[in-house]
Write a protein that holds these residues in place. Sequence first.
Motif, PDB file in Angstrom:
ATOM      1  N   LYS A 427       0.831  -1.209   0.000  1.00 59.90           N
ATOM      2  CA  LYS A 427       0.000   0.000   0.000  1.00 59.90           C
ATOM      3  C   LYS A 427       0.868   1.262   0.000  1.00 59.90           C
ATOM      4  CE  LYS A 427      -4.050  -1.843   2.447  1.00 59.90           C
ATOM      5  NZ  LYS A 427      -4.839  -1.807   3.701  1.00 59.90           N
ATOM      6  N   LYS A 428       1.933   1.196   0.778  1.00 59.84           N
ATOM      7  CA  LYS A 428       2.842   2.349   0.864  1.00 59.84           C
ATOM      8  C   LYS A 428       3.515   2.613  -0.488  1.00 59.84           C
ATOM      9  CE  LYS A 428       6.517   4.116   3.873  1.00 59.84           C
ATOM     10  NZ  LYS A 428       7.448   3.792   4.982  1.00 59.84           N
ATOM     11  N   GLU A 429       3.953   1.539  -1.128  1.00 58.06           N
ATOM     12  CA  GLU A 429       4.621   1.676  -2.432  1.00 58.06           C
ATOM     13  C   GLU A 429       3.640   2.161  -3.495  1.00 58.06           C
ATOM     14  OE1 GLU A 429       8.719   0.320  -3.389  1.00 58.06           O
ATOM     15  OE2 GLU A 429       7.648   1.724  -2.137  1.00 58.06           O
ATOM     16  N   PHE A 430       2.415   1.645  -3.449  1.00 58.18           N
ATOM     17  CA  PHE A 430       1.391   2.080  -4.403  1.00 58.18           C
ATOM     18  C   PHE A 430       1.051   3.549  -4.189  1.00 58.18           C
ATOM     19  CE2 PHE A 430      -3.204   2.450  -5.522  1.00 58.18           C
ATOM     20  CZ  PHE A 430      -3.062   2.275  -6.891  1.00 58.18           C
ATOM     21  N   SER A 431       1.001   3.953  -2.934  1.00 59.41           N
ATOM     22  CA  SER A 431       0.718   5.360  -2.624  1.00 59.41           C
ATOM     23  C   SER A 431       1.818   6.264  -3.179  1.00 59.41           C
ATOM     24  CB  SER A 431       0.600   5.532  -1.113  1.00 59.41           C
ATOM     25  OG  SER A 431       0.373   6.871  -0.776  1.00 59.41           O
ATOM     26  N   ARG A 432       3.070   5.830  -3.035  1.00 59.02           N
ATOM     27  CA  ARG A 432       4.196   6.597  -3.600  1.00 59.02           C
ATOM     28  C   ARG A 432       4.065   6.707  -5.117  1.00 59.02           C
ATOM     29  NH1 ARG A 432       8.090   3.344  -0.425  1.00 59.02           N
ATOM     30  NH2 ARG A 432       8.516   4.434   1.532  1.00 59.02           N
ATOM     31  N   ALA A 433       3.727   5.587  -5.748  1.00 63.21           N
ATOM     32  CA  ALA A 433       3.602   5.566  -7.208  1.00 63.21           C
ATOM     33  C   ALA A 433       2.520   6.534  -7.676  1.00 63.21           C
ATOM     34  CB  ALA A 433       3.297   4.152  -7.686  1.00 63.21           C
ATOM     35  N   CYS A 434       1.408   6.567  -6.947  1.00 64.73           N
ATOM     36  CA  CYS A 434       0.266   7.382  -7.369  1.00 64.73           C
ATOM     37  C   CYS A 434       0.460   8.872  -7.099  1.00 64.73           C
ATOM     38  CB  CYS A 434      -1.008   6.896  -6.680  1.00 64.73           C
ATOM     39  SG  CYS A 434      -1.585   5.315  -7.329  1.00 64.73           S
ATOM     40  N   GLN A 435       1.591   9.245  -6.494  1.00 65.02           N
ATOM     41  CA  GLN A 435       1.888  10.665  -6.335  1.00 65.02           C
ATOM     42  C   GLN A 435       2.119  11.333  -7.682  1.00 65.02           C
ATOM     43  OE1 GLN A 435       5.169  10.978  -3.582  1.00 65.02           O
ATOM     44  NE2 GLN A 435       3.962  10.205  -1.839  1.00 65.02           N
ATOM     45  N   SER A 436       2.504  10.515  -8.680  1.00 62.92           N
ATOM     46  CA  SER A 436       2.653  11.039 -10.037  1.00 62.92           C
ATOM     47  C   SER A 436       1.331  10.851 -10.777  1.00 62.92           C
ATOM     48  CB  SER A 436       3.761  10.292 -10.787  1.00 62.92           C
ATOM     49  OG  SER A 436       3.679  10.543 -12.171  1.00 62.92           O
ATOM     50  N   PRO A 437       0.743  11.913 -11.310  1.00 59.18           N
ATOM     51  CA  PRO A 437      -0.520  11.779 -12.048  1.00 59.18           C
ATOM     52  C   PRO A 437      -0.423  10.813 -13.230  1.00 59.18           C
ATOM     53  CG  PRO A 437      -0.042  14.086 -11.591  1.00 59.18           C
ATOM     54  CD  PRO A 437       1.177  13.303 -11.209  1.00 59.18           C
ATOM     55  N   ASP A 438       0.722  10.795 -13.900  1.00 61.63           N
ATOM     56  CA  ASP A 438       0.891   9.899 -15.054  1.00 61.63           C
ATOM     57  C   ASP A 438       0.858   8.437 -14.630  1.00 61.63           C
ATOM     58  OD1 ASP A 438       1.087  11.981 -16.842  1.00 61.63           O
ATOM     59  OD2 ASP A 438       3.273  12.094 -16.707  1.00 61.63           O
ATOM     60  N   VAL A 439       1.464   8.126 -13.508  1.00 59.34           N
ATOM     61  CA  VAL A 439       1.470   6.744 -13.011  1.00 59.34           C
ATOM     62  C   VAL A 439       0.075   6.360 -12.536  1.00 59.34           C
ATOM     63  CG1 VAL A 439       2.445   5.165 -11.320  1.00 59.34           C
ATOM     64  CG2 VAL A 439       3.901   6.904 -12.377  1.00 59.34           C
ATOM     65  N   LYS A 440      -0.598   7.290 -11.856  1.00 54.25           N
ATOM     66  CA  LYS A 440      -1.945   7.004 -11.353  1.00 54.25           C
ATOM     67  C   LYS A 440      -2.921   6.722 -12.489  1.00 54.25           C
ATOM     68  CE  LYS A 440      -5.397   8.663  -8.088  1.00 54.25           C
ATOM     69  NZ  LYS A 440      -5.809   9.733  -7.154  1.00 54.25           N
ATOM     70  N   LYS A 441      -2.662   7.259 -13.659  1.00 51.92           N
ATOM     71  CA  LYS A 441      -3.549   7.060 -14.809  1.00 51.92           C
ATOM     72  C   LYS A 441      -3.210   5.813 -15.608  1.00 51.92           C
ATOM     73  CE  LYS A 441      -2.782  11.208 -16.500  1.00 51.92           C
ATOM     74  NZ  LYS A 441      -2.855  12.393 -17.390  1.00 51.92           N
ATOM     75  N   SER A 442      -2.217   5.039 -15.158  1.00 48.03           N
ATOM     76  CA  SER A 442      -1.771   3.866 -15.922  1.00 48.03           C
ATOM     77  C   SER A 442      -2.547   2.603 -15.528  1.00 48.03           C
ATOM     78  CB  SER A 442      -0.273   3.635 -15.697  1.00 48.03           C
ATOM     79  OG  SER A 442       0.108   2.389 -16.224  1.00 48.03           O
ATOM     80  N   PRO A 443      -3.238   1.957 -16.460  1.00 49.44           N
ATOM     81  CA  PRO A 443      -3.918   0.685 -16.150  1.00 49.44           C
ATOM     82  C   PRO A 443      -2.949  -0.400 -15.692  1.00 49.44           C
ATOM     83  CG  PRO A 443      -4.655   1.562 -18.273  1.00 49.44           C
ATOM     84  CD  PRO A 443      -3.477   2.376 -17.851  1.00 49.44           C
ATOM     85  N   LEU A 444      -1.696  -0.316 -16.150  1.00 50.47           N
ATOM     86  CA  LEU A 444      -0.692  -1.332 -15.816  1.00 50.47           C
ATOM     87  C   LEU A 444      -0.516  -1.471 -14.308  1.00 50.47           C
ATOM     88  CD1 LEU A 444       1.573  -3.245 -16.914  1.00 50.47           C
ATOM     89  CD2 LEU A 444       3.112  -1.276 -16.799  1.00 50.47           C
ATOM     90  N   ILE A 445      -0.332  -0.357 -13.631  1.00 51.36           N
ATOM     91  CA  ILE A 445      -0.058  -0.411 -12.195  1.00 51.36           C
ATOM     92  C   ILE A 445      -1.327  -0.745 -11.404  1.00 51.36           C
ATOM     93  CG2 ILE A 445      -0.434   2.038 -11.632  1.00 51.36           C
ATOM     94  CD1 ILE A 445       2.297   1.778 -10.053  1.00 51.36           C
ATOM     95  N   TRP A 446      -2.488  -0.317 -11.888  1.00 45.93           N
ATOM     96  CA  TRP A 446      -3.750  -0.666 -11.229  1.00 45.93           C
ATOM     97  C   TRP A 446      -4.007  -2.169 -11.304  1.00 45.93           C
ATOM     98  CZ3 TRP A 446      -7.109   2.077  -8.245  1.00 45.93           C
ATOM     99  CH2 TRP A 446      -6.908   3.452  -8.171  1.00 45.93           C
ATOM    100  N   ASN A 447      -3.758  -2.757 -12.454  1.00 41.87           N
ATOM    101  CA  ASN A 447      -3.953  -4.204 -12.597  1.00 41.87           C
ATOM    102  C   ASN A 447      -3.043  -4.982 -11.648  1.00 41.87           C
ATOM    103  OD1 ASN A 447      -5.997  -4.907 -14.558  1.00 41.87           O
ATOM    104  ND2 ASN A 447      -4.738  -3.863 -16.069  1.00 41.87           N
TER     105      ASN A 447
END
Length: 600
Positions: A427-447
Amino acid sequence: MAEVVQRHLEDMLSEFEQAKNIGMFTEAEIKKIVRTRRRHEYKIIRRTKEKECYLDYIKYETHLLKLVQLRREKLKLGRIYKKDEIDLAIKRRVERLFRSVCHRFKNDINLWLTFIEFLKKQHDYSTASSTFTNALHTHGNKYWLWIMAAKFELETMVSPSSARSLFQRALRLMPQEKKLWLEYFKFELLYVELIQKRQKVLDRTKQETQDDNEDDAILQGKIVEIVFVNAQSAIESDPVFICSFVKILNEFSKLSFVERLIDQIYSVLKEKYSSNALAQSLLAQRPLINERKMIDEAAKKDQDVSFMIAILEQQARENYEEQLKNSIVDTNELWNLYLEFCVQRLRQASDTNKIQHISTCDRVFSSASEQISLTAERYLEWVSIVDHNRAKVVMQKATDTYPSDASLWNKRLSLSIEESTDSKAVKKEFSRACQSPDVKKSPLIWNTVIEYAEEHDKKWTEVLYEQSQFESFDLSVTLQLKSKYLQWVNQTKSIKEVRELFDKLSVRIPASLPFYMDYVKIEQSSSNPDNKRVKTAFEQAITYFGKTSADLWLTYLDYLKQRQSLDFITISRIHSRALHTLESDELTRFNTECALKNLA
């Protein structure tokens, strides 16, 4: 028309009589052959010529020729008895048909090649040679056909002068064709070998041969050298092309001038391409140029050359590092070529040398990252080589360098998932990743994160799905996970909650055809299906996808047929709506499928 056919059949009388007299064919078989030939003759003299008619006739005659040869063996008639009257007559007929069809359909290169192959099988090499010439008149822009013709002249006709003439004509037409230059270069080397073999056959003394070599430009490799010089003049700024000549020369290492010519080629690379990174990379790899030959020779002698190859690899790496210190080329490009070399050697390494190559690759990647800006792809390549702990360090550096790259964050998240026993770290790593809008919009990381959550944390899974549908900044995430969310709810909750979710998501954009189709399947498979809801789902899907999906209409009609087999009015109405709604390509497919299912 009939007169022409009759005349051709009369020309065959002698052939039939001879075959009958020697017992090769019975009278009934001959009558059948006559009928078949008459039918083919009528087809090929039609006003509108068809290629298939000629090919069918040729196929029949070639099969007949094989049958004649089998009958010869069975009857023990001998290979030449009545051959002119029967076998050659059929062969000439096939040749006549091939010439006619090649003339009428000259642009079809396959016809020419088939004709040539037939002539080769019949050992009619002189006719095959002339056919190559005729084919080249029409297809002179096909470099591979020139090469094929030249090889035929050299290997089959044993006419080096004709082969050389073909190569030179082709190069005048296509001077920029690299393959032609390389094949011509190889031909001249083969010619030198041929002359040397002839000298051995003539049993001349070694001294005589040496005296001739001093005066003979061919045996000294002068012509080969001229071909190389002309090739690099015709095709400039291509160091890979120049190195291709070295690979060919290594196949002829027994020739006395080969080492001298290889040195000359590398001198050209060093002097003419001193500012070209690819040329410098090829120069660095020179110690390994004979690697394949060394391995093959060692295999024959059952020897191990891995130690010697390791030394040569080390020399190549030293060459790279020396060039990176002193070279005037683009160091960024040269570093990337060095990395490619190291990764390639790792892939080729045996299990015993794997660890050493991994260590070397890690060191070179680390040095490169300090000197140049590695791409995201290079970081992913680096991570795929090293162990887990080292990979975590590399990925932290990669995401610091490219904080908005979803593929890097996805890899970093995957590494965290591999070692985590609880979901807090993920959860912590995912939260860090989603700090970037481009990463948060990626289906790859959500899957990636949802697949993990589904296995480890049901509550978090629902939160993630809710976020993906109502908080995501990008519709691609919403679209991809819409159907997945519905299926997860179906697996973990009741049909009532599935229906509630469908009602909530069906009114939100973007629309998803799999979402509607999955809901229909879920509803139909439930213990108490609601047919009214199924129809509503179909109608909503048609609103969005009715023009572009024939499968949607077909599935709808199948459903109606299963549930309301006697309500032909409803089925007919839906079918009519499909015809008026679907676009052209999908409409054609719809009609075809309906015809097959007898729904029309």
